[in-house]
Write a protein that holds these residues in place. Sequence first.
Motif, short mmCIF file in Angstrom:
data_model
loop_
_atom_site.label_atom_id
_atom_site.label_comp_id
_atom_site.label_asym_id
_atom_site.label_seq_id
_atom_site.Cartn_x
_atom_site.Cartn_y
_atom_site.Cartn_z
N ARG A 22 27.77 43.41 48.38
CA ARG A 22 29.10 43.53 49.01
C ARG A 22 30.10 44.18 48.06
N ILE A 23 30.03 43.82 46.77
CA ILE A 23 30.93 44.43 45.79
C ILE A 23 30.65 45.93 45.67
N LYS A 24 29.38 46.30 45.65
CA LYS A 24 29.02 47.72 45.57
C LYS A 24 29.46 48.47 46.82
N ALA A 25 29.26 47.84 47.99
CA ALA A 25 29.63 48.48 49.25
C ALA A 25 31.14 48.66 49.37
N ALA A 26 31.92 47.83 48.68
CA ALA A 26 33.39 47.93 48.75
C ALA A 26 33.89 49.24 48.17
N GLY A 27 33.15 49.80 47.21
CA GLY A 27 33.55 51.08 46.63
C GLY A 27 34.63 51.00 45.58
N PHE A 28 34.72 49.88 44.87
CA PHE A 28 35.71 49.77 43.81
C PHE A 28 35.44 50.81 42.73
N PRO A 29 36.49 51.45 42.21
CA PRO A 29 36.28 52.51 41.21
C PRO A 29 35.92 51.98 39.82
N ARG A 30 36.20 50.71 39.58
CA ARG A 30 35.91 50.11 38.28
C ARG A 30 35.86 48.60 38.43
N ASP A 31 35.30 47.94 37.43
CA ASP A 31 35.14 46.50 37.46
C ASP A 31 36.42 45.84 36.94
N LYS B 126 39.91 38.65 33.50
CA LYS B 126 40.30 39.62 32.49
C LYS B 126 41.76 40.06 32.61
N PHE B 127 42.47 39.52 33.60
CA PHE B 127 43.86 39.94 33.79
C PHE B 127 44.76 39.17 32.81
N ASP B 128 45.64 39.90 32.14
CA ASP B 128 46.53 39.31 31.15
C ASP B 128 47.84 38.90 31.83
N PHE B 129 47.90 37.66 32.29
CA PHE B 129 49.11 37.18 32.95
C PHE B 129 50.28 37.08 31.97
N ASP B 130 49.99 36.84 30.70
CA ASP B 130 51.07 36.73 29.71
C ASP B 130 51.81 38.05 29.53
N ALA B 131 51.12 39.16 29.80
CA ALA B 131 51.72 40.48 29.60
C ALA B 131 52.73 40.82 30.69
N ASN B 132 52.65 40.14 31.83
CA ASN B 132 53.58 40.41 32.92
C ASN B 132 54.09 39.09 33.49
N PRO B 133 55.22 38.60 33.00
CA PRO B 133 55.74 37.30 33.45
C PRO B 133 56.24 37.30 34.89
N ASN B 134 56.32 38.48 35.52
CA ASN B 134 56.74 38.53 36.92
C ASN B 134 55.67 38.00 37.86
N LEU C 151 44.63 44.17 42.81
CA LEU C 151 44.07 44.57 44.10
C LEU C 151 42.55 44.56 44.06
N ILE C 152 41.98 45.15 43.01
CA ILE C 152 40.52 45.20 42.88
C ILE C 152 39.96 43.81 42.62
N ALA C 153 40.64 43.04 41.76
CA ALA C 153 40.15 41.70 41.43
C ALA C 153 40.14 40.79 42.65
#
Length: 264
Positions: free
Chosen positions: A71-80, A85-93, A128-130
């Motif tokens: 399903r992940i492959k079929a979605a066509g995401f351009p990258r993993d 891996k998202f840095d929430f501390d870098a964006n307090p919004n 969006l990708i995550a």
Amino acid sequence: MSLPRQRGLTEQAATTGVDQTCRMLRLPTIRSQFSEVAETAEREQTSYPGFLAELLLAECDDRARRRSERRIKAAGFPRDKSLRKFDFDANPNIDPAMIHTLAKCEWIKKGLPLCLIGDSGTGKSHLLIALGTEAAMAGYRVKYVLATKLVNELVEAADEKQLTKTIARYGRADLLCIDELGYMELDRRGTEPLFQVLTEREKKNSVAIASNESFSGWTKTFTDPRLCAAIVDRLTFGGNIIEIGTDSYRLATTRARAEQQAAG
């Protein structure tokens, strides 16, 4: 094809029989793990039902993993990209609790929209990708596409009298992720089929978009005011709108790395 059966098989014959029957029944995990699980069961004196359950559960877990990967492959995401891996501390919004709530996919189950609004480098495409990946792992059919690619495909389909078929194809996904909405100006010829896609999905299947423009600036993207208002309505009614902000953490990271190198 049937295999000869007899009682009192030797260990080698039994192993060969398991291998052959697993191939016939398409049980690759049991075939690959049988010997190891059997040795562990013998050493730990596992009951026969326990041994069988261990093998069957391993097969089920592996099948679920392979389905998620497909399903992940079929979605066509351009990258993993993942939430881990998202840095929430870098964006307090960005509220981590809200994002992790969205990752549970209840909004997709209800067919609601999601809008991620922010400047370049603020993490909206990553999210969006995550979130799309989380949906695919949860069993939903997901399709990722750049806004420009989607519009061009729809315009070409209209020229080739295939628009209805193309709209139906984009309507089947449980979650349609449209990235980089707002980077190009769309006339009525490009806007109308996009509106049809959104209408096809309304209240049935979810749409998630990432845009560098606030809604007040969408008139620069959708030059027809009435269609612009209708598209905003389709993408916001009953859904989640997350304002990610204007400060690029990618740029901040690059600057910090440059300062460290200069100091060193």
